[in-house]
Design a protein around this motif. Structure first.
Motif, mmCIF file in Angstrom:
data_model
loop_
_atom_site.group_PDB
_atom_site.id
_atom_site.type_symbol
_atom_site.label_atom_id
_atom_site.label_comp_id
_atom_site.label_asym_id
_atom_site.label_seq_id
_atom_site.Cartn_x
_atom_site.Cartn_y
_atom_site.Cartn_z
ATOM 1 N N ILE A 190 0.840 -1.201 0.000
ATOM 2 C CA ILE A 190 0.000 0.000 0.000
ATOM 3 C C ILE A 190 0.874 1.249 0.000
ATOM 4 O O ILE A 190 0.585 2.232 -0.692
ATOM 5 C CB ILE A 190 -0.951 -0.014 1.217
ATOM 6 N N LYS A 191 1.954 1.223 0.762
ATOM 7 C CA LYS A 191 2.838 2.390 0.823
ATOM 8 C C LYS A 191 3.451 2.692 -0.545
ATOM 9 O O LYS A 191 3.517 3.848 -0.967
ATOM 10 C CB LYS A 191 3.944 2.145 1.857
ATOM 11 N N VAL A 192 3.898 1.649 -1.259
ATOM 12 C CA VAL A 192 4.494 1.845 -2.585
ATOM 13 C C VAL A 192 3.451 2.389 -3.555
ATOM 14 O O VAL A 192 3.719 3.335 -4.324
ATOM 15 C CB VAL A 192 5.096 0.524 -3.101
ATOM 16 N N ALA A 193 2.240 1.809 -3.532
ATOM 17 C CA ALA A 193 1.185 2.274 -4.438
ATOM 18 C C ALA A 193 0.771 3.699 -4.107
ATOM 19 O O ALA A 193 0.545 4.516 -5.018
ATOM 20 C CB ALA A 193 -0.015 1.328 -4.353
ATOM 21 N N ARG A 194 0.681 4.029 -2.825
ATOM 22 C CA ARG A 194 0.286 5.382 -2.425
ATOM 23 C C ARG A 194 1.321 6.410 -2.872
ATOM 24 O O ARG A 194 0.962 7.499 -3.326
ATOM 25 C CB ARG A 194 0.107 5.426 -0.907
ATOM 26 N N ASP A 195 2.609 6.067 -2.731
ATOM 27 C CA ASP A 195 3.652 6.997 -3.171
ATOM 28 C C ASP A 195 3.573 7.251 -4.681
ATOM 29 O O ASP A 195 3.767 8.385 -5.134
ATOM 30 C CB ASP A 195 5.033 6.448 -2.802
ATOM 31 N N SER A 196 3.286 6.207 -5.450
ATOM 32 C CA SER A 196 3.166 6.376 -6.904
ATOM 33 C C SER A 196 1.962 7.247 -7.260
ATOM 34 O O SER A 196 2.052 8.126 -8.121
ATOM 35 C CB SER A 196 3.041 5.001 -7.573
ATOM 36 N N LEU A 197 0.833 7.017 -6.584
ATOM 37 C CA LEU A 197 -0.357 7.822 -6.858
ATOM 38 C C LEU A 197 -0.145 9.277 -6.458
ATOM 39 O O LEU A 197 -0.584 10.189 -7.164
ATOM 40 C CB LEU A 197 -1.558 7.227 -6.117
ATOM 41 N N CYS A 198 0.533 9.499 -5.342
ATOM 42 C CA CYS A 198 0.799 10.879 -4.909
ATOM 43 C C CYS A 198 1.712 11.598 -5.898
ATOM 44 O O CYS A 198 1.535 12.803 -6.146
ATOM 45 C CB CYS A 198 1.426 10.877 -3.516
ATOM 46 N N SER A 199 2.672 10.875 -6.474
ATOM 47 C CA SER A 199 3.544 11.492 -7.477
ATOM 48 C C SER A 199 2.748 11.914 -8.709
ATOM 49 O O SER A 199 2.977 12.982 -9.286
ATOM 50 C CB SER A 199 4.659 10.511 -7.883
#
Length: 224
Positions: A190-199
């Motif tokens: 979830i952390k990796v996916a959230r960082d990508s979406l925030c970018s």
């Protein structure tokens, strides 16, 4: 002046220790079976209620049996749809094997209400380390009008290509409901996916996000 008395040696005789009769007379340790859910709560029935949004009422009717069957038969939790209150009600039974089953079923139904497919949401019943995390675009950056529309477009990509790429790379499931984003997966993924979406929300091009995502997922694969 020296004394004529011979030195006296002090010797202590070792007395063999006898096993205590008290320890030998102790009864064997009792073996207790684990308490059931209704026994932990002193026989009280525990409830959960999940509200049904208006736009998920029709999909719920179509897949009701797919939701009802695993909850009632496998998790041993009673479930019903309250038509008047527009809520899905859950409660424990006398044969519920684990007290945590009620919360798992509640999370499963709640995940469906957020927009996840039943096939994806049912993983919450089978695995303990899965979670659902939700956030809004305005939590990352305040956008209005066309800027907000373009940010949502960057998150999805053409035909959902960007969203599917992030899902497959991070082993998560993502639901984009207007300005709200819901992610289903393990904590690290979830952390990796959230960082990508925030970018993407902040304006990074999709190609740059893909390359960073490949590097991060490669490191995660080596770690695990």
């Amino acid at each position: 002046m020296q004394s004529n008395e011979a030195p006296v040696s002090m010797e202590v005789e070792a007395v063999p220790s006898e096993p205590s009769s008290a320890s030998a007379a102790l009864p064997p340790k009792p073996i207790f079976e684990p308490l059931k859910a209704h026994e932990m709560s002193d026989g009280r029935v525990q409830f959960r209620k999940v509200s049904v949004p208006p736009h998920r009422y029709s999909p719920l009717k179509k897949v009701w049996l797919d939701i009802y069957t695993p909850v009632y038969e496998q998790m041993k939790i009673d479930i019903r749809m309250n038509l008047k209150g527009r809520k899905v009600e859950l409660k424990t039974r006398a044969d519920t094997p684990d007290v945590s089953n009620l919360q798992k079923c509640s999370d499963f139904v709640q995940a469906f209400m957020l927009g996840f497919d039943v096939i994806d949401a049912i993983a919450l019943l089978r695995m303990d380390e899965l979670y659902v995390e939700s956030f809004e675009i305005k939590d990352v950056k305040t956008l209005r009008g066309e800027h907000l529309s373009r940010a949502i477009g960057r998150l999805s990509g053409k035909g959902g290509k960007t969203k599917f790429a992030i899902e497959n790379a991070t082993k998560t499931r993502i639901v984009i409901a207007d300005t709200k984003i819901h992610i289903l997966g393990s904590f690290a993924n979830i952390k990796v996916a959230r960082d990508s979406l925030c970018s993407l929300i902040l304006g990074s091009p999709a190609g740059k996000v893909y390359s960073k995502l490949r590097a991060v997922t490669a490191r995660l694969a080596e770690r695990f």
